[in-house]
Design an enzyme around this catalytic site. Structure first.
Site, PDB file in Angstrom:
ATOM      1  N   PHE A 138      50.217  39.683  42.698  1.00 44.42           N
ATOM      2  CA  PHE A 138      48.800  39.328  42.517  1.00 44.42           C
ATOM      3  C   PHE A 138      48.351  38.510  43.707  1.00 44.42           C
ATOM      4  CE2 PHE A 138      45.272  36.721  41.141  1.00 44.42           C
ATOM      5  CZ  PHE A 138      44.484  37.626  40.445  1.00 44.42           C
ATOM      6  N   ASP A 222      52.282  34.618  50.589  1.00 43.91           N
ATOM      7  CA  ASP A 222      51.235  34.106  49.706  1.00 43.91           C
ATOM      8  C   ASP A 222      51.843  32.976  48.875  1.00 43.91           C
ATOM      9  OD1 ASP A 222      49.576  33.599  47.525  1.00 43.91           O
ATOM     10  OD2 ASP A 222      49.012  35.694  47.248  1.00 43.91           O
ATOM     11  N   LYS A 251      45.120  26.665  45.304  1.00 42.20           N
ATOM     12  CA  LYS A 251      45.399  25.974  44.050  1.00 42.20           C
ATOM     13  C   LYS A 251      45.688  24.479  44.166  1.00 42.20           C
ATOM     14  CE  LYS A 251      46.670  30.008  41.240  1.00 42.20           C
ATOM     15  NZ  LYS A 251      45.501  29.935  40.359  1.00 42.20           N
TER      16      LYS A 251
END
Length: 394
Positions: A138, A222, A251
């Site tokens: 994702f 990532d 995040k």
């Protein structure tokens, strides 16, 4: 108005006024402190999701409050026609903690998806046509990031997506078969958070670095969910001793203030040129001041080390529960996946919430746990009691 009427009112307002792209909200949260949050009825919950690995310092941490208050009084936004002291400080800090060094460069956006969009453009700038990504990974929901995301169910309604992306199995053998000198980039998550906190196979990142170097492809890691101390190192790739061409992050960087970044290494730092990419809000004084406060506190308080120690403690506690519903405990540091028997995770998540514990049943067989990096003995003890109660009630 009765309490029931108030509850119905906010749920109805949400359904009436917000786009139906999320599930109905579980509670109406009104305040937080440390690892705890309270809903509108005064019920206290132990937050072991942390805004999905966002709230590195928990809720209302004094250093974040002070940094934001101070910066709001000075400058909130100036656009990227100008620089700000907090932006320059954060760029230098990110080059240092990633290991990018003097040749590194930083691009600021507002989210993880935007950081991965920048990585997509970085790959396009190589002039090579193919991009490799992993199945079940994702990378975001914007169109470029969605093209990188290896989940056909998410992609289908929005096709055609940007072309040139191929999704392969998460094995060295699959990578060896796919990679050639026409590949621009391989992008990977070291731990697939949205798939249930599933780490890559042992040795995969080292093999990927060797294969991409040999073919001249970029290796982009990532670390939007794994980065900035969460796995017991500043970045998860550092556990493996590899050096990527770029790392994306978001995040946990600014304590909940929206910010994302891509840091490039070596020759990759020269790929994007003036006018190639941009963001009106990216790297604004407010967000970067918050990030400097968060990352400074993580360093000062050794919260990277705390993530490593508390992660081992929490995983051991779950394993010691001996529940027949638990099949596996995965992850690293304070990004933990609890594998469950088929279909059990949603019921466990619901029972945990009733017990005053927020965890995330990310799919029918996985519970995601990502508490703030400040978690201590009191919170681990409370988690152990409440998660055991949730397993027993499920």
């Amino acid at each position: 108005m009765t309490d029931a009427a108030v509850e119905t009112d906010w749920r109805q307002r949400h359904a009436h006024d917000l786009m139906a792209s999320y599930a109905p909200p579980l509670r109406l949260l009104v305040r937080g402190e440390g690892c705890w949050v309270w809903d509108d009825e005064g019920t206290r919950y132990l937050d072991f999701l942390g805004g999905i690995a966002v709230n590195s310092l928990g809720h209302a941490h004094p250093v974040v409050v002070a940094a934001v208050e101070d910066q709001v009084r000075r400058l909130v936004h100036i656009s990227n026609y100008f620089a700000s002291p907090s932006q320059l400080e954060l760029a230098e800090r990110l080059k240092r903690i990633t290991g990018a060094g003097d040749a590194g460069r930083v691009y600021f956006g507002n989210s993880g998806a935007e950081a991965n969009e920048a990585a997509f453009k970085l790959a396009r700038r190589t002039g090579r046509p193919r991009i490799l990504a992993l199945k079940n990974a994702f990378h975001g929901r914007t169109m470029g990031a969605l093209a990188l995301t290896g989940k056909p169910a998410l992609q289908g309604p929005f096709e055609p997506l940007p072309a040139g992306v191929e999704h392969i199995d998460s094995t060295v053998e699959a990578l060896e078969q796919a990679i050639r000198d026409d590949v621009a980039m391989l992008i990977v998550e070291p731990i697939k958070g949205e798939t249930g906190v599933v780490p890559l196979p042992a040795g995969y990142l080292r093999a990927a670095r060797e294969l991409t170097e040999r073919s001249g492809a970029l290796l982009v890691i990532d670390e939007i969910q794994t980065g900035l101390g969460r796995t017991g190192a500043w970045f998860d790739f550092q556990h493996e001793g590899v050096v990527p061409d770029a790392v994306t992050m978001a995040k946990g960087i600014a304590g909940g203030v929206p910010l994302g970044a891509m840091v490039t290494f070596g020759a990759a730092s020269g790929l994007l040129q003036r006018g190639d990419h941009g963001s009106t809000f990216g790297g604004n004084p407010l967000a970067t001041a918050a990030a400097n406060a968060v990352l400074g506190e993580i360093e000062r308080a050794d919260l990277v080390g705390n993530a490593a120690r508390r992660g081992e403690q929490i995983r051991a506690a779950v394993e010691a529960m001996g529940s027949p519903l638990v099949t596996e405990v995965r992850g690293r540091g304070l990004l933990i996946g609890v594998g469950t028997t088929d279909g059990a995770a949603p019921a466990i998540g619901a029972a945990a919430l009733e017990a005053g514990l927020i965890v995330n049943p990310i799919n029918p067989t996985s519970i995601r746990i990502a508490p703030p990096l400040i978690v201590g003995d009191e919170e681990v003890e409370a988690f152990t009691e409440r998660f055991a109660a949730a397993l027993a009630a499920s």
